[in-house]
Design a protein around this motif. Structure first.
Motif, PDB file in Angstrom:
ATOM      1  N   GLY A 296       0.847  -1.189   0.000  1.00  0.00           N
ATOM      2  CA  GLY A 296       0.000   0.000   0.000  1.00  0.00           C
ATOM      3  C   GLY A 296       0.884   1.240   0.000  1.00  0.00           C
ATOM      4  O   GLY A 296       2.075   1.181  -0.346  1.00  0.00           O
ATOM      5  N   VAL A 297       0.297   2.358   0.417  1.00  0.00           N
ATOM      6  CA  VAL A 297       1.013   3.643   0.397  1.00  0.00           C
ATOM      7  C   VAL A 297       2.351   3.542   1.136  1.00  0.00           C
ATOM      8  O   VAL A 297       3.412   3.886   0.605  1.00  0.00           O
ATOM      9  CB  VAL A 297       0.122   4.728   1.066  1.00  0.00           C
ATOM     10  N   MET A 298       2.303   3.026   2.361  1.00  0.00           N
ATOM     11  CA  MET A 298       3.508   3.010   3.193  1.00  0.00           C
ATOM     12  C   MET A 298       4.476   1.897   2.789  1.00  0.00           C
ATOM     13  O   MET A 298       5.687   2.109   2.735  1.00  0.00           O
ATOM     14  CB  MET A 298       3.118   2.856   4.669  1.00  0.00           C
ATOM     15  N   GLY A 299       3.930   0.711   2.525  1.00  0.00           N
ATOM     16  CA  GLY A 299       4.777  -0.432   2.174  1.00  0.00           C
ATOM     17  C   GLY A 299       5.608  -0.154   0.931  1.00  0.00           C
ATOM     18  O   GLY A 299       6.810  -0.430   0.894  1.00  0.00           O
ATOM     19  N   ARG A 300       4.957   0.428  -0.084  1.00  0.00           N
ATOM     20  CA  ARG A 300       5.669   0.734  -1.337  1.00  0.00           C
ATOM     21  C   ARG A 300       6.819   1.709  -1.084  1.00  0.00           C
ATOM     22  O   ARG A 300       7.935   1.513  -1.541  1.00  0.00           O
ATOM     23  CB  ARG A 300       4.711   1.389  -2.338  1.00  0.00           C
ATOM     24  N   SER A 301       6.505   2.773  -0.334  1.00  0.00           N
ATOM     25  CA  SER A 301       7.529   3.799  -0.107  1.00  0.00           C
ATOM     26  C   SER A 301       8.674   3.254   0.745  1.00  0.00           C
ATOM     27  O   SER A 301       9.841   3.554   0.486  1.00  0.00           O
ATOM     28  CB  SER A 301       6.917   5.014   0.590  1.00  0.00           C
ATOM     29  N   LEU A 302       8.337   2.455   1.753  1.00  0.00           N
ATOM     30  CA  LEU A 302       9.406   1.915   2.607  1.00  0.00           C
ATOM     31  C   LEU A 302      10.279   0.931   1.822  1.00  0.00           C
ATOM     32  O   LEU A 302      11.496   0.883   2.018  1.00  0.00           O
ATOM     33  CB  LEU A 302       8.813   1.244   3.852  1.00  0.00           C
ATOM     34  N   ALA A 303       9.652   0.171   0.919  1.00  0.00           N
ATOM     35  CA  ALA A 303      10.431  -0.776   0.100  1.00  0.00           C
ATOM     36  C   ALA A 303      11.396   0.008  -0.795  1.00  0.00           C
ATOM     37  O   ALA A 303      12.576  -0.341  -0.905  1.00  0.00           O
ATOM     38  CB  ALA A 303       9.494  -1.639  -0.734  1.00  0.00           C
TER      39      ALA A 303
ATOM     40  N   LEU B 166       5.578  -5.752   8.504  1.00  0.00           N
ATOM     41  CA  LEU B 166       4.181  -5.751   8.075  1.00  0.00           C
ATOM     42  C   LEU B 166       3.719  -4.310   7.922  1.00  0.00           C
ATOM     43  O   LEU B 166       3.821  -3.524   8.858  1.00  0.00           O
ATOM     44  CB  LEU B 166       3.277  -6.458   9.098  1.00  0.00           C
ATOM     45  N   MET B 167       3.228  -3.950   6.735  1.00  0.00           N
ATOM     46  CA  MET B 167       2.680  -2.602   6.516  1.00  0.00           C
ATOM     47  C   MET B 167       1.252  -2.760   6.021  1.00  0.00           C
ATOM     48  O   MET B 167       0.919  -2.445   4.877  1.00  0.00           O
ATOM     49  CB  MET B 167       3.527  -1.815   5.513  1.00  0.00           C
ATOM     50  N   ILE B 168       0.409  -3.294   6.884  1.00  0.00           N
ATOM     51  CA  ILE B 168      -0.992  -3.556   6.535  1.00  0.00           C
ATOM     52  C   ILE B 168      -1.880  -2.958   7.625  1.00  0.00           C
ATOM     53  O   ILE B 168      -1.374  -2.570   8.684  1.00  0.00           O
ATOM     54  CB  ILE B 168      -1.251  -5.072   6.366  1.00  0.00           C
TER      55      ILE B 168
ATOM     56  N   GLU C   7       5.695  10.444   1.829  1.00  0.00           N
ATOM     57  CA  GLU C   7       6.983  11.027   1.463  1.00  0.00           C
ATOM     58  C   GLU C   7       8.051  10.680   2.496  1.00  0.00           C
ATOM     59  O   GLU C   7       9.187  10.346   2.157  1.00  0.00           O
ATOM     60  CB  GLU C   7       6.835  12.546   1.326  1.00  0.00           C
ATOM     61  N   GLY C   8       7.641  10.769   3.769  1.00  0.00           N
ATOM     62  CA  GLY C   8       8.580  10.442   4.844  1.00  0.00           C
ATOM     63  C   GLY C   8       9.031   8.994   4.741  1.00  0.00           C
ATOM     64  O   GLY C   8      10.216   8.683   4.906  1.00  0.00           O
ATOM     65  N   ALA C   9       8.083   8.102   4.451  1.00  0.00           N
ATOM     66  CA  ALA C   9       8.425   6.678   4.354  1.00  0.00           C
ATOM     67  C   ALA C   9       9.450   6.461   3.252  1.00  0.00           C
ATOM     68  O   ALA C   9      10.332   5.621   3.366  1.00  0.00           O
ATOM     69  CB  ALA C   9       7.167   5.858   4.085  1.00  0.00           C
ATOM     70  N   LEU C  10       9.375   7.257   2.218  1.00  0.00           N
ATOM     71  CA  LEU C  10      10.298   7.113   1.088  1.00  0.00           C
ATOM     72  C   LEU C  10      11.656   7.755   1.392  1.00  0.00           C
ATOM     73  O   LEU C  10      12.706   7.171   1.162  1.00  0.00           O
ATOM     74  CB  LEU C  10       9.682   7.775  -0.158  1.00  0.00           C
ATOM     75  N   LYS C  11      11.595   8.974   1.959  1.00  0.00           N
ATOM     76  CA  LYS C  11      12.848   9.720   2.107  1.00  0.00           C
ATOM     77  C   LYS C  11      13.501   9.532   3.470  1.00  0.00           C
ATOM     78  O   LYS C  11      14.674   9.837   3.645  1.00  0.00           O
ATOM     79  CB  LYS C  11      12.593  11.206   1.875  1.00  0.00           C
ATOM     80  N   GLY C  12      12.730   9.099   4.461  1.00  0.00           N
ATOM     81  CA  GLY C  12      13.272   8.927   5.801  1.00  0.00           C
ATOM     82  C   GLY C  12      12.218   9.211   6.841  1.00  0.00           C
ATOM     83  O   GLY C  12      11.963  10.381   7.155  1.00  0.00           O
ATOM     84  N   PRO C  13      11.585   8.168   7.368  1.00  0.00           N
ATOM     85  CA  PRO C  13      10.561   8.385   8.394  1.00  0.00           C
ATOM     86  C   PRO C  13      11.184   8.404   9.788  1.00  0.00           C
ATOM     87  O   PRO C  13      12.386   8.182   9.951  1.00  0.00           O
ATOM     88  CB  PRO C  13       9.666   7.147   8.240  1.00  0.00           C
TER      89      PRO C  13
ATOM     90  N   HIS D  81      20.184  -2.117  11.870  1.00  0.00           N
ATOM     91  CA  HIS D  81      20.920  -1.619  10.688  1.00  0.00           C
ATOM     92  C   HIS D  81      19.943  -1.232   9.568  1.00  0.00           C
ATOM     93  O   HIS D  81      20.196  -0.283   8.828  1.00  0.00           O
ATOM     94  CB  HIS D  81      21.932  -2.646  10.197  1.00  0.00           C
ATOM     95  N   LEU D  82      18.828  -1.956   9.471  1.00  0.00           N
ATOM     96  CA  LEU D  82      17.838  -1.653   8.428  1.00  0.00           C
ATOM     97  C   LEU D  82      17.070  -0.387   8.788  1.00  0.00           C
ATOM     98  O   LEU D  82      16.992   0.567   8.014  1.00  0.00           O
ATOM     99  CB  LEU D  82      16.838  -2.810   8.301  1.00  0.00           C
ATOM    100  N   LEU D  83      16.479  -0.386  10.004  1.00  0.00           N
ATOM    101  CA  LEU D  83      15.626   0.740  10.407  1.00  0.00           C
ATOM    102  C   LEU D  83      16.431   2.034  10.441  1.00  0.00           C
ATOM    103  O   LEU D  83      15.977   3.081   9.983  1.00  0.00           O
ATOM    104  CB  LEU D  83      14.984   0.485  11.768  1.00  0.00           C
ATOM    105  N   GLU D  84      17.641   1.947  10.982  1.00  0.00           N
ATOM    106  CA  GLU D  84      18.426   3.174  11.150  1.00  0.00           C
ATOM    107  C   GLU D  84      18.939   3.699   9.804  1.00  0.00           C
ATOM    108  O   GLU D  84      19.099   4.899   9.618  1.00  0.00           O
ATOM    109  CB  GLU D  84      19.531   2.949  12.188  1.00  0.00           C
ATOM    110  N   ALA D  85      19.158   2.800   8.851  1.00  0.00           N
ATOM    111  CA  ALA D  85      19.557   3.271   7.510  1.00  0.00           C
ATOM    112  C   ALA D  85      18.374   3.941   6.814  1.00  0.00           C
ATOM    113  O   ALA D  85      18.534   4.926   6.096  1.00  0.00           O
ATOM    114  CB  ALA D  85      20.063   2.108   6.666  1.00  0.00           C
ATOM    115  N   MET D  86      17.174   3.408   7.038  1.00  0.00           N
ATOM    116  CA  MET D  86      15.995   3.935   6.337  1.00  0.00           C
ATOM    117  C   MET D  86      15.448   5.213   6.989  1.00  0.00           C
ATOM    118  O   MET D  86      14.787   6.011   6.340  1.00  0.00           O
ATOM    119  CB  MET D  86      14.874   2.876   6.334  1.00  0.00           C
ATOM    120  N   ALA D  87      15.714   5.399   8.274  1.00  0.00           N
ATOM    121  CA  ALA D  87      15.099   6.503   9.028  1.00  0.00           C
ATOM    122  C   ALA D  87      15.644   7.873   8.618  1.00  0.00           C
ATOM    123  O   ALA D  87      16.727   7.977   8.026  1.00  0.00           O
ATOM    124  CB  ALA D  87      15.344   6.298  10.515  1.00  0.00           C
TER     125      ALA D  87
END
Ligand code: NAP
Length: 629
Positions: free
Chosen positions: A174-181, A238-240, A298-304, A320-326
């Motif tokens: 969805g909106v968030m899952g796509r951007s986070l991926a 899970l982003m549901i 946008e945040g999910a894509l660029k850094g939430p 390592h995953l969360l902190e790289a994406m944040a």
């Protein structure tokens, strides 16, 4: 991370039209292996025969197959060959000194002809039939149906061969899952994504796969392939939607997982449900984290901003995953952290949203105050000026943008229905405040204001009976700004107090300054105020008695009073500004009128009361109607 098991020799086989070249090329690209098309290695004599339409005999093929085998033996790290390899004897020759992974693209005559037609590739049905008659399907090959889309076929092959292992699995495109991926891919991770195979949503996965670089992403609409495509311990986000969807997914997913795997719920789940799920998964030795994610699409894509709750062991596996994406603070520190055990992350996200409700309602009330007096352009200019100073926030900036948006010459805002609904986190944070005895009135009032907006019919009736507002002297913009800033401060302190009290009750040991740090960039309530509060709280413990807060109190309260008087004279409902004043007014009152409440409770229900002239551990009751004494 380098792909694992790179020393692989893969032959993608099947009759003409099965898509060997397309699949082989894509597979090779994903695995970073060389690709070869067997047809390119035919000797000139074979090519001449084929041009004349003379069928090749087995004797014609032996030198060609020999060349292909030698070619494959030269591959240093493996490779992918697309070759029809219809007969067992051909495959034996191809396999000499090699361990080959055979992938057989399987399809019926009907499907094959349809595919060829779609590609404008003409082949006589008799020729295809003769190939199918010659074909000796290998029992040892990985059979892949050609009825799926190429990208899904490749994902299935990779998952089944175990050739590429993804760093992260995301459920829900969805909106968030796509951007986070996309965010994780941009940070260099390999990602597997899953979206359910609802026929109405069948386009979602292929569309997503078209938007991202194919080398590092695998897409699935079935669970086994998705789970098998992940490196171990598996890390799944899970982003549901919160609620039953999470339980249903966990029920299917859990039996496929192994001890030590980590599942993260990145949705807006209730913290009690997260606690329950965590305990349930712990009984299978699977780690579970409740991760509040804020920042919108946008945040999910660029850094939430990411608020995790759970065990340290689990967090270490995904940090390592969360902190790289944040999102990153100016000093490059990531706005993702483990904020406490079990449901702490989701509780903090819930309160974050409660504060967000208050912030948005204050902006709506400013709009209600200003819209009758100045133009939208002027409101935008005023908010942009404020945005340059102490009042800077993501939401204020966004509000200024909204006042510029026109459609066909008129403002879009005027076309938006004036009814706001509320569910989930706004209500949950208000309930938590009421249950914990924390007077977080602003988030509650913000929820109630949305409920009231729904009374459209009654609003129309009552509005006709509204007295004509008196003309009053306009408030100075600086006073309005001060009132706004003080109300925001009260809103934030209320939310923080709610987290503090809940943390004490649950023994979470949440550090408020760390919460504010995670909120300082990336999330919807990011603002200068959050940053200032973080600096203050890293030095002091008591929220309501911070010197920095007390220093602003007299002017803030006076400005708030003036704004409210102005609003009341204009008959503008200001529930959140009023709540801020009521809270501040209550705290600036030495003798609260609660003594009358206690007296009344005792008078009608003998509930007893404490006395100011006696020790507080003693309770008293009085016959309030007996005036004889
Ligand atoms: P969304 O756009 O509605 O997407 C939901 C996704 O979940 C879709 O991929 C949907 O699949 C899938 N899904 C729905 N029911 C499912 C089920 N029973 N089993 C498996 N998959 C199911 O939602 P979203 O905005 O991305 O939000 C996801 C979560 O993040 C929610 O908890 C939300 O509250 C939270 N969140 C959202 C935001 C935001 O700004 N949007 C911000 C922070 C947090 P189909 O495509 O097949 O329907």
């Amino acid at each position: 991370m380098e792909p694992q098991n790179r020393h692989r020799t893969i032959v993608v086989m099947g009759v003409s039209g099965s898509g060997k070249t397309t699949i082989g090329k894509r597979l090779a690209a994903l695995l970073e292996l060389p690709f070869e098309d067997a047809d390119a290695y035919h000797p000139p004599a074979n090519i001449a025969k084929m041009k004349n339409g003379t069928p090749l005999m087995d004797e014609d093929r032996w030198p060609w197959l020999e060349t292909l085998n030698q070619r494959m033996q030269q591959w240093e790290q493996g490779g992918v060959l697309a070759c029809s390899a219809l007969k067992e004897s051909y495959r034996q020759l191809l396999s000499k000194n090699l361990s080959i992974h055979w992938v057989y693209l399987e399809g019926s005559m009907e499907t094959l002809l349809q595919r060829m037609e779609a590609r404008d590739h003409f082949m006589k049905p008799e020729m295809l039939q003769s190939q199918l008659d010659t074909l000796e399907p290998p029992s040892y090959a990985l059979n892949v149906s050609i009825s799926n889309r190429p990208e899904q076929m490749v994902s299935e092959i990779i998952a089944k061969l175990g050739t590429m292992q993804s760093d992260l699995g995301i459920v829900g495109m969805g909106v968030m899952g796509r951007s986070l991926a996309k965010n994780a891919l941009n940070k260099g991770f390999k990602v597997s994504v899953y979206n359910r195979s609802d026929p109405k949503e069948a386009h979602i996965l292929p569309n997503f796969l078209k938007e991202v670089p194919p080398e590092r992403v695998l897409g699935f609409d079935e669970w086994e392939g998705f789970v098998n495509s992940l490196s171990q311990p598996r890390r799944i986000l899970l982003m549901i939607p919160a609620g039953t969807a999470i339980d249903a997914v966990l029920e299917t997913l859990t039996p496929l997982l192994a001890p030590g795997d980590v599942v993260m719920d990145g949705g807006n789940s209730h913290y009690r449900e997260t606690q329950r799920r965590m305990q349930n998964l712990a009984s299978h030795s699977i780690d579970y984290l409740g991760v509040g994610v804020s920042g919108g699409e946008e945040g999910a894509l660029k850094g939430p901003s990411m608020m995790a709750g759970g065990s340290e062991t689990a967090y270490k596996k995904v940090s390592h995953l969360l902190e790289a994406m944040a999102a990153k603070e100016p000093n490059a520190k990531p706005c993702a952290a483990l904020l406490g055990p079990d449901g702490a992350g989701h509780f903090i996200k819930t309160v974050h949203n409660g504060i967000e409700y208050g912030e948005m309602q204050l902006l709506a009330e400013l709009y209600a105050l200003l819209r009758g007096l100045i133009s939208y352009e002027d409101i935008r200019t005023l908010f942009q000026q404020w945005q340059e100073g102490e009042a800077q926030s993501f939401l204020l900036g966004l509000t200024a943008e909204i006042f510029s948006k026109k459609e066909g010459g008129s403002y879009v805002l005027d076309k938006v229905l004036d009814v706001a609904s509320s569910k989930g986190t706004g209500v949950w944070s208000s309930i938590a405040a009421l249950e914990s005895g924390v007077p977080a009135s602003m988030m509650v009032e913000a929820v109630l204001a949305r409920h009231l907006s729904g009374a459209q019919g009654t609003r129309e009736v009552w509005a006709k009976l509204r007295p004509v507002p008196k003309t009053v002297k306009q408030i100075a913009p600086e006073t309005l700004l001060k009132a706004y800033q003080w109300a925001r401060l009260v809103n934030h302190l209320q939310g923080l107090e709610l987290i503090q009290i809940q943390s004490q009750k649950e023994n979470w040991n949440v550090q408020l300054s760390e919460v504010l740090r995670v909120w300082s960039v990336g999330c919807i309530i990011q603002s200068k105020l959050v940053q200032q509060l973080q600096q203050q709280l890293s030095q002091h413990a008591s929220l309501w008695e911070l010197e920095w807060v007390l220093a602003q109190l007299p002017e803030g309260l006076e400005a708030l009073q003036e704004a409210l008087q102005w609003g009341l004279t204009q008959q503008t409902a200001l529930p959140c500004f009023s709540a801020a004043w009521n809270h501040s007014g209550g705290l600036t009152t030495i003798n609260s009128p609660a003594n009358l409440i206690q007296a009344l409770r005792d008078a009608f229900g003998a509930h007893t009361y404490q006395r100011t002239d006696r020790p507080l551990d003693q309770q008293f009751t009085t016959n309030w109607k007996d005036h004889g004494a």
